[in-house]
Design an enzyme around this catalytic site. Structure first.
Site, mmCIF file in Angstrom:
data_model
loop_
_atom_site.group_PDB
_atom_site.id
_atom_site.type_symbol
_atom_site.label_atom_id
_atom_site.label_comp_id
_atom_site.label_asym_id
_atom_site.label_seq_id
_atom_site.Cartn_x
_atom_site.Cartn_y
_atom_site.Cartn_z
ATOM 1 C CB THR A 17 -13.792 61.416 61.321
ATOM 2 O OG1 THR A 17 -14.400 62.461 60.570
ATOM 3 C CG2 THR A 17 -14.480 60.106 60.988
ATOM 4 C CG ASN A 19 -17.396 64.278 57.251
ATOM 5 O OD1 ASN A 19 -18.208 63.538 56.700
ATOM 6 N ND2 ASN A 19 -16.911 65.358 56.672
ATOM 7 C CE LYS A 22 -12.782 64.896 56.558
ATOM 8 N NZ LYS A 22 -11.722 65.363 57.465
ATOM 9 C CG ASP A 75 -6.857 69.069 59.145
ATOM 10 O OD1 ASP A 75 -7.878 69.050 59.858
ATOM 11 O OD2 ASP A 75 -6.438 70.111 58.605
ATOM 12 C CG PHE A 151 -18.274 65.750 52.822
ATOM 13 C CD1 PHE A 151 -17.758 64.596 52.262
ATOM 14 C CD2 PHE A 151 -17.396 66.615 53.478
ATOM 15 C CE1 PHE A 151 -16.400 64.299 52.352
ATOM 16 C CE2 PHE A 151 -16.045 66.332 53.578
ATOM 17 C CZ PHE A 151 -15.551 65.164 53.015
ATOM 18 C CG ASP A 154 -17.399 66.210 47.673
ATOM 19 O OD1 ASP A 154 -16.188 66.450 47.520
ATOM 20 O OD2 ASP A 154 -17.822 65.251 48.333
ATOM 21 N NE ARG A 181 -11.323 62.356 53.518
ATOM 22 C CZ ARG A 181 -11.935 63.361 52.841
ATOM 23 N NH1 ARG A 181 -12.737 63.106 51.833
ATOM 24 N NH2 ARG A 181 -11.740 64.614 53.200
#
Ligand code: IMP
Length: 198
Positions: A17, A19, A22, A75, A151, A154, A181
């Protein structure tokens, strides 16, 4: 189950990732299972498809072929009921283009604010079999942007389990109690631990 010789670091896995938000969520979840995770940037082929499960599965296969590492990909997307699931697999593009205010504008004067986030986590085993795990959180789109945390979408999503706060108003620990997640990665971790951690 035997630990594969291709996976010498069974308590360490890699998360493909870019991010960091995450990654910070996932690191805490996997730690609950005694699994460490390292963030890795792999140039994977991210196909364009209506199905995020298919996107995750193909990315996992590519990431494994590129690295030969125990590597997990994810994803995710936001699905808004009244918009027939939009932005869904196009969430990242929509976030970058019309953004939070664009979504609020699309829902102006709309009563039905039901939405869900869905995450699909995929992991390619050394024999090329891809395992996928899914998590969903149901909630509503707020009428205004709320919160500085998190992020993406959110600050405009509040889960039914905690209707007084958006994800953007929560700490990572709070978001991890409810999020799509967290659910997907917990399912993955249960499976991974039972197969690869002796
Ligand atoms: P990705 O393709 O999995 O990185 O996710 C697509 C987009 O969905 C991201 O760019 C975010 O805008 C949005 N998204 C996915 N998960 C979350 C989340 O947990 N919170 C807020 N937005 C999210």
């Amino acid at each position: 189950m035997p630990v594969s010789k291709n996976f010498p670091y069974e308590k360490l896995i890699f998360f493909a990732t870019e991010n960091v938000n995450k990654f910070n969520e996932v690191r805490r979840i996997l730690a609950e299972y005694g699994i460490s995770v390292a963030m890795i940037k792999v140039k994977t082929l991210e196909i364009q498809d209506d199905d995020i499960e298919k996107i995750a599965r193909i990315s996992a296969l590519n990431a494994y072929r590129e690295t030969n590492l125990p590597i997990v990909v994810e994803d995710a997307g936001l699905f808004i009921e009244t918009l027939k699931g939009f932005p869904g697999p196009y969430s990242s593009y929509v976030y970058r283009t019309i953004g939070l205010n664009g979504i609020l504008k699309l829902l102006e004067n709309v009563e039905n604010r039901k939405a869900y986030f869905k995450s699909v986590v995929s992991f390619c085993e050394p024999n090329g079999v891809v395992r996928s795990f899914q998590g969903i959180v149901y909630g509503e789109i707020t009428r205004e942007v709320r919160g500085e945390g998190g992020f993406g979408f959110d600050p405009i999503f509040k889960p039914y389990e905690e209707p007084n706060k958006t994800f953007g108003e929560m700490t990572i620990e709070e978001k991890n109690k409810f999020s799509h997640r967290a659910k997907a990665f917990r399912r993955f971790a249960e499976w991974y631990r039972s197969v690869y951690i002796s």
